[in-house]
Design a protein around this motif. Structure first.
Motif, PDB file in Angstrom:
ATOM      1  N   GLY A 164       1.358  -0.896   0.063  1.00  0.00           N
ATOM      2  CA  GLY A 164      -0.036  -0.141   0.285  1.00  0.00           C
ATOM      3  C   GLY A 164       0.535   1.236   0.098  1.00  0.00           C
ATOM      4  N   VAL A 165       0.299   2.725   0.251  1.00  0.00           N
ATOM      5  CA  VAL A 165       0.422   3.690  -0.532  1.00  0.00           C
ATOM      6  C   VAL A 165       0.168   4.732   0.684  1.00  0.00           C
ATOM      7  CG1 VAL A 165       0.699   5.717  -2.042  1.00  0.00           C
ATOM      8  CG2 VAL A 165       0.602   3.056  -2.926  1.00  0.00           C
ATOM      9  N   ALA A 166       0.856   5.246   1.379  1.00  0.00           N
ATOM     10  CA  ALA A 166       0.920   6.242   2.940  1.00  0.00           C
ATOM     11  C   ALA A 166       1.097   7.608   1.912  1.00  0.00           C
ATOM     12  CB  ALA A 166       1.523   5.816   3.591  1.00  0.00           C
ATOM     13  N   VAL A 167      -0.095   8.443   2.617  1.00  0.00           N
ATOM     14  CA  VAL A 167       0.303  10.403   1.500  1.00  0.00           C
ATOM     15  C   VAL A 167       0.925  10.748   3.079  1.00  0.00           C
ATOM     16  CG1 VAL A 167      -0.362  11.640   0.165  1.00  0.00           C
ATOM     17  CG2 VAL A 167      -0.955   9.590  -0.252  1.00  0.00           C
ATOM     18  N   ASN A 168       1.378  11.800   3.692  1.00  0.00           N
ATOM     19  CA  ASN A 168       1.673  12.699   4.030  1.00  0.00           C
ATOM     20  C   ASN A 168      -0.035  13.289   4.124  1.00  0.00           C
ATOM     21  OD1 ASN A 168       2.398  14.852   5.889  1.00  0.00           O
ATOM     22  ND2 ASN A 168       4.880  14.411   5.444  1.00  0.00           N
ATOM     23  N   PRO A 169      -0.071  13.823   5.520  1.00  0.00           N
ATOM     24  CA  PRO A 169      -1.697  14.736   5.541  1.00  0.00           C
ATOM     25  C   PRO A 169      -1.261  15.543   5.052  1.00  0.00           C
ATOM     26  CG  PRO A 169      -0.432  13.188   7.641  1.00  0.00           C
ATOM     27  CD  PRO A 169       0.385  12.859   6.245  1.00  0.00           C
ATOM     28  N   ARG A 170       0.297  16.543   4.894  1.00  0.00           N
ATOM     29  CA  ARG A 170       0.216  17.609   4.670  1.00  0.00           C
ATOM     30  C   ARG A 170      -0.356  17.792   3.387  1.00  0.00           C
ATOM     31  NH1 ARG A 170       4.618  20.559   7.964  1.00  0.00           N
ATOM     32  NH2 ARG A 170       5.125  21.109   6.416  1.00  0.00           N
ATOM     33  N   ARG A 171      -0.321  16.483   2.697  1.00  0.00           N
ATOM     34  CA  ARG A 171      -0.750  16.659   1.360  1.00  0.00           C
ATOM     35  C   ARG A 171      -2.104  16.182   0.529  1.00  0.00           C
ATOM     36  NH1 ARG A 171       3.868  17.513  -2.309  1.00  0.00           N
ATOM     37  NH2 ARG A 171       2.028  17.747  -3.690  1.00  0.00           N
ATOM     38  N   SER A 172      -3.186  15.927   1.303  1.00  0.00           N
ATOM     39  CA  SER A 172      -3.909  15.748   1.182  1.00  0.00           C
ATOM     40  C   SER A 172      -4.148  16.203  -0.181  1.00  0.00           C
ATOM     41  CB  SER A 172      -5.469  16.831   2.587  1.00  0.00           C
ATOM     42  OG  SER A 172      -5.143  18.670   1.977  1.00  0.00           O
ATOM     43  N   ASP A 173      -3.806  17.042  -1.132  1.00  0.00           N
ATOM     44  CA  ASP A 173      -4.504  17.062  -2.482  1.00  0.00           C
ATOM     45  C   ASP A 173      -3.574  16.404  -3.019  1.00  0.00           C
ATOM     46  OD1 ASP A 173      -1.715  17.815  -1.581  1.00  0.00           O
ATOM     47  OD2 ASP A 173      -0.922  18.932  -3.850  1.00  0.00           O
ATOM     48  N   LEU A 174      -2.813  15.409  -2.800  1.00  0.00           N
ATOM     49  CA  LEU A 174      -2.376  14.529  -3.647  1.00  0.00           C
ATOM     50  C   LEU A 174      -2.807  12.883  -2.927  1.00  0.00           C
ATOM     51  CD1 LEU A 174       0.325  14.157  -4.919  1.00  0.00           C
ATOM     52  CD2 LEU A 174       1.751  13.803  -3.065  1.00  0.00           C
ATOM     53  N   LYS A 175      -3.656  13.324  -1.748  1.00  0.00           N
ATOM     54  CA  LYS A 175      -4.061  12.213  -1.867  1.00  0.00           C
ATOM     55  C   LYS A 175      -5.168  12.056  -2.266  1.00  0.00           C
ATOM     56  CE  LYS A 175      -5.791  10.150   2.909  1.00  0.00           C
ATOM     57  NZ  LYS A 175      -6.119   9.808   4.207  1.00  0.00           N
ATOM     58  N   GLU A 176      -6.086  12.967  -2.462  1.00  0.00           N
ATOM     59  CA  GLU A 176      -7.408  13.214  -3.600  1.00  0.00           C
ATOM     60  C   GLU A 176      -6.884  11.962  -4.828  1.00  0.00           C
ATOM     61  OE1 GLU A 176      -9.677  16.317  -3.330  1.00  0.00           O
ATOM     62  OE2 GLU A 176      -9.034  16.351  -1.075  1.00  0.00           O
ATOM     63  N   LYS A 177      -5.797  12.816  -5.541  1.00  0.00           N
ATOM     64  CA  LYS A 177      -5.436  12.480  -6.849  1.00  0.00           C
ATOM     65  C   LYS A 177      -4.870  10.982  -7.047  1.00  0.00           C
ATOM     66  CE  LYS A 177      -3.797  16.594  -8.198  1.00  0.00           C
ATOM     67  NZ  LYS A 177      -2.491  17.400  -8.475  1.00  0.00           N
ATOM     68  N   LEU A 178      -4.319  10.094  -6.040  1.00  0.00           N
ATOM     69  CA  LEU A 178      -4.320   8.907  -6.002  1.00  0.00           C
ATOM     70  C   LEU A 178      -5.022   7.868  -5.627  1.00  0.00           C
ATOM     71  CD1 LEU A 178      -0.764   9.037  -4.175  1.00  0.00           C
ATOM     72  CD2 LEU A 178      -0.738   9.516  -5.807  1.00  0.00           C
ATOM     73  N   LEU A 179      -6.460   8.451  -5.074  1.00  0.00           N
ATOM     74  CA  LEU A 179      -7.332   7.295  -4.963  1.00  0.00           C
ATOM     75  C   LEU A 179      -8.401   7.746  -5.923  1.00  0.00           C
ATOM     76  CD1 LEU A 179      -8.894   9.159  -0.986  1.00  0.00           C
ATOM     77  CD2 LEU A 179      -8.189   6.776  -1.410  1.00  0.00           C
ATOM     78  N   ALA A 180      -8.087   9.276  -6.503  1.00  0.00           N
ATOM     79  CA  ALA A 180      -9.117   9.352  -7.972  1.00  0.00           C
ATOM     80  C   ALA A 180      -8.376   8.047  -8.865  1.00  0.00           C
ATOM     81  CB  ALA A 180      -8.882  10.327  -8.293  1.00  0.00           C
ATOM     82  N   ALA A 181      -7.424   8.105  -8.830  1.00  0.00           N
ATOM     83  CA  ALA A 181      -6.017   7.080  -9.859  1.00  0.00           C
ATOM     84  C   ALA A 181      -6.357   5.437  -9.447  1.00  0.00           C
ATOM     85  CB  ALA A 181      -5.204   7.765 -10.097  1.00  0.00           C
ATOM     86  N   GLY A 182      -6.780   5.368  -8.411  1.00  0.00           N
ATOM     87  CA  GLY A 182      -7.306   3.478  -7.768  1.00  0.00           C
ATOM     88  C   GLY A 182      -5.986   3.078  -7.264  1.00  0.00           C
ATOM     89  N   LEU A 183      -5.038   4.469  -6.834  1.00  0.00           N
ATOM     90  CA  LEU A 183      -3.807   3.719  -6.089  1.00  0.00           C
ATOM     91  C   LEU A 183      -4.703   3.207  -4.812  1.00  0.00           C
ATOM     92  CD1 LEU A 183      -1.332   6.273  -6.840  1.00  0.00           C
ATOM     93  CD2 LEU A 183      -1.192   3.587  -6.874  1.00  0.00           C
ATOM     94  N   PRO A 184      -3.474   2.170  -3.889  1.00  0.00           N
ATOM     95  CA  PRO A 184      -3.874   1.565  -2.655  1.00  0.00           C
ATOM     96  C   PRO A 184      -3.237   2.182  -1.727  1.00  0.00           C
ATOM     97  CG  PRO A 184      -2.242   0.410  -3.782  1.00  0.00           C
ATOM     98  CD  PRO A 184      -2.562   0.895  -4.216  1.00  0.00           C
ATOM     99  N   VAL A 185      -4.179   3.820  -1.488  1.00  0.00           N
ATOM    100  CA  VAL A 185      -3.986   4.720  -0.054  1.00  0.00           C
ATOM    101  C   VAL A 185      -4.589   4.013   0.797  1.00  0.00           C
ATOM    102  CG1 VAL A 185      -4.124   7.137   0.230  1.00  0.00           C
ATOM    103  CG2 VAL A 185      -4.244   6.611  -1.755  1.00  0.00           C
ATOM    104  N   LYS A 186      -3.566   3.800   1.920  1.00  0.00           N
ATOM    105  CA  LYS A 186      -3.531   3.572   3.248  1.00  0.00           C
ATOM    106  C   LYS A 186      -2.995   4.425   4.159  1.00  0.00           C
ATOM    107  CE  LYS A 186      -3.748  -1.430   2.220  1.00  0.00           C
ATOM    108  NZ  LYS A 186      -3.317  -2.920   2.198  1.00  0.00           N
ATOM    109  N   GLU A 187      -3.267   5.163   5.684  1.00  0.00           N
ATOM    110  CA  GLU A 187      -2.545   5.358   6.431  1.00  0.00           C
ATOM    111  C   GLU A 187      -1.830   5.121   6.667  1.00  0.00           C
ATOM    112  OE1 GLU A 187      -3.974   8.683   7.027  1.00  0.00           O
ATOM    113  OE2 GLU A 187      -5.706   8.341   6.497  1.00  0.00           O
ATOM    114  N   ILE A 188      -0.491   5.419   7.298  1.00  0.00           N
ATOM    115  CA  ILE A 188       0.561   4.881   7.671  1.00  0.00           C
ATOM    116  C   ILE A 188       0.352   4.345   8.594  1.00  0.00           C
ATOM    117  CG2 ILE A 188       2.148   7.210   8.870  1.00  0.00           C
ATOM    118  CD1 ILE A 188       4.529   7.036   7.449  1.00  0.00           C
ATOM    119  N   ALA A 189      -0.147   4.307   9.890  1.00  0.00           N
ATOM    120  CA  ALA A 189      -0.399   4.138  10.980  1.00  0.00           C
ATOM    121  C   ALA A 189      -0.865   2.390  10.553  1.00  0.00           C
ATOM    122  CB  ALA A 189      -1.318   4.814  12.008  1.00  0.00           C
ATOM    123  N   GLU A 190      -1.705   1.827   9.823  1.00  0.00           N
ATOM    124  CA  GLU A 190      -2.013   1.210   9.391  1.00  0.00           C
ATOM    125  C   GLU A 190      -1.690   0.318   8.755  1.00  0.00           C
ATOM    126  OE1 GLU A 190      -5.903   3.000   7.059  1.00  0.00           O
ATOM    127  OE2 GLU A 190      -5.955   0.605   5.932  1.00  0.00           O
TER     128      GLU A 190
END
Lengths: 513, 97
Positions: free
Chosen positions: A446-472
């Motif tokens: 899985g892929v974890a995105v720094n919470p400071r980059r919520s813009d990026l997180k949305e793009k990765l989710l939209a592209a169907g990447l396996p985004v997870k929280e880093i703690a997860e």
């Protein structure tokens, strides 16, 4: 006192002095003047050519307590550092500070020189092998200063690392001190890390085994900055200097991570004409370049430049027109050397130009994407590339913290489990690169995105990447491997980890016996 | 049964595996475990607990064990220990199925 990422930094460190705690990646601004070495002159007919290192030592003269600097383009094939230190030992010189941009296993003889008091201080950006192990066990009284590649250039330019004598390992030189890295038996390509030393040291010595008729061309380091030239039998072992070719990893986990990292880049929207990129030569990092290349070919994208340590793979991308330029501070293989010698679009750049934070702009600032590794990353995204799982020093920032600070998107690629060890921890043993400069962690699960980059997180989710929280991701690893116990460190500080701006981001403490 | 019949070994020195060697110990020696691991600092206690738990569950009390760990997961450690016990004649084959 605690610095901005919560690491405990003593105000005063024995053998180092007062510390300025890390305050944030861009919070410290310079107030000093640039360093200016003494002005020199040389008369017509005066020779710079010396018969031996010993003669150079006497001529300068090199005395107790001086700082000698070296660059690391010869990597594990370097012969110059050992030769110079042997000469110092023979002449009975003590208390030297060695400012060597990276320390490799080949530098093991330094341990004897430390025991005998010839060397008493070390300033470097990366160290591995016996010297790193000895330092971790406390062989040096003064803590080692661990800098970044850009930070070393800054420290030299800003007068914080004053070099008495810079020894330039010169693959080719003429008798008047012109130097390049592309000719001779020990050709290593770019000499970028030696440029600050040559520019700001009080004395500059070219050590070469390939002396050519004046004038040498092309010139990387000019005669105007070089005091002496010494011809030796052999400056290094070419086999340790370059590898034949750099290959893409076949490890399926590494490839899976690289594929996901490439998809992160695609989803970020930065993969378009003008794309700029930096990646390492190892495992998943280079494999990411392979997947990025396929995307660029498919979409007919021409990138602007690739930066950093250059491999044959990047040369191939330049030659195929996928990048317009290569900016090369260090070449890794024979193709990189061949290319920089012949192709005007393959530029040799200095360490300052590459990564120094205190000048009018370094190349990492122009990066869209950098791919980096990590030995550990914590849930705040702080990265350790200094100490291994046994707490022993096995690396260093090199350009890690510099590129992370400069790039629009910094991606760390790492196996979620390395052997049994989870890569994600609550708190890295040694912080090298602050989490605020790390945007994405890509693992095989899985892929974890720094919470400071919520813009990026949305793009990765939209592209169907396996985004997870880093703690997860962290608990996923711990479910498989169990929760690891923490290493127990002692009090004594064996290394001070300097951020690129000169503030202290962490210290390395000696392990309890 | 409180001991083992003969010296036996299971596992390899491959990364991710553990090599367990079991030999009989003098009576009342207890479980003597010699552990070497690349993750000793982080998992030394856990590995030792896992091995001891397998032995205890099998009713083994007097035994010498040498474990050379290359980062094996818990399930691997259990399996290698049980197999070594089986080969040493301390566990009935049926127990392993």
């Amino acid at each position: 006192m605690k610095n901005a990422i919560g690491r405990e930094i003593p105000e005063l460190i024995d053998g180092f002095g007062q510390t300025v705690p890390f305050a944030g990646a861009f919070q410290t601004t310079p107030t000093m003047q640039r360093q200016a070495p003494k002005v020199k002159t040389i008369r017509p007919g005066q020779s710079k050519l010396m018969d031996s290192l010993e003669e150079v030592f006497k001529k300068i003269p090199i005395t107790d307590g001086m700082t000698l600097s070296f660059h690391h383009h010869f990597r594990n094939g370097d012969g110059v550092v050992n030769m110079v230190l042997e000469t110092a030992a023979k002449l009975g010189i003590k208390g030297l500070k060695i400012a060597l941009s990276s320390v490799f296993p080949v530098h093991a003889p330094m341990i004897e020189h430390i025991k005998n008091g010839v060397v008493t201080a070390l300033d470097t950006n990366y160290m591995s092998g016996p010297v790193a192990q000895a330092v971790s066990k406390g062989i040096l009284e003064k803590p080692v200063i661990l800098r970044t590649h850009g930070g070393r250039a800054r420290a030299i330019e800003c007068g914080q690392l004053n070099i008495d004598v810079a020894f330039i390992a010169a693959p080719a030189a003429d008798d008047y001190g012109n130097i390049n890295g592309v000719q001779g038996p020990a050709a290593c390509g770019s000499l970028g890390y030696a440029f600050p030393d040559a520019e700001f040291a009080s004395n500059v010595v070219a050590v070469t085994d390939h002396l050519v008729e004046y004038p040498l061309s092309p010139v990387s380091i000019p005669q105007t900055r070089v005091d002496y030239v010494v011809k030796v039998e052999r400056v290094g072992d070419p086999k340790g200097i370059v590898s034949g070719t750099t290959r893409i990893t076949k490890d399926p986990v590494g490839l899976k991570i690289a594929d996901a990292a490439a998809r992160v880049i695609e989803a970020s929207g930065l993969l378009k004409d003008g794309f700029s990129f930096q990646t390492g030569a190892g495992g998943a990092s280079l494999a990411t370049a392979h997947f990025v290349r396929q995307m660029m070919e498919r979409k007919n994208i021409t990138g602007s430049f690739a930066l950093g340590g250059i491999t044959g793979y990047m040369v191939e991308m330049l030659e195929k027109g996928l990048f317009k330029k290569l900016m090369d501070v260090q070449g890794f293989d024979l193709d990189a050397i061949r290319s920089i010698a012949a192709n005007p679009n393959h530029m040799e750049i200095s360490a300052n130009f590459y990564a120094s934070p205190f000048n009018n702009g370094c190349a990492v600032n122009k990066l869209d994407v950098v791919i980096l590794g990590a030995t550990e990353i914590d849930t705040d995204f702080n990265v350790n590339v200094v100490t291994g799982s046994d707490g022993v020093i096995m690396g260093g920032s090199g350009g890690h913290a510099d590129a992370a600070a400069g790039a629009s998107i910094t991606i760390v690629v790492a196996n979620l489990l390395r052997g049994r060890l989870p890569i994600i921890v609550d708190r890295v043993l040694t912080a090298t690169t602050p989490g605020e400069t790390i945007d994405v962690l890509v693992t095989e699960r899985g892929v974890a995105v720094n919470p400071r980059r919520s813009d990026l997180k949305e793009k990765l989710l939209a592209a169907g990447l396996p985004v997870k929280e880093i703690a997860e991701l962290k608990s996923e690893a711990e479910r498989i491997a169990g929760v690891p116990d923490s290493l127990v460190t002692g009090e004594r500080i064996v290394a001070v980890v300097e951020y690129r701006d000169g503030t202290i981001i962490d210290v390395v403490r000696q392990l309890e016996e | 049964m409180s001991g083992v019949l003969k010296t036996a070994q299971a596992g390899t020195l491959e990364s991710g595996d553990i090599m367990i060697t079991i030999a009989s110990g003098p009576s009342d020696s207890g479980i003597v475990l010699e552990l070497d691991s690349i993750v000793l600092a982080q998992y030394g206690k856990a590995i030792s607990q896992t091995i001891r738990a397998v032995l205890t569950a099998q009713g083994i009390t007097d035994v010498y064990i040498k474990a050379v760990d290359r980062g094996a997961l818990d399930c691997t450690i259990k399996a290698r220990t049980l197999t070594a016990l089986g080969r040493a004649g301390a566990v009935l084959k049926e127990d392993l199925v």
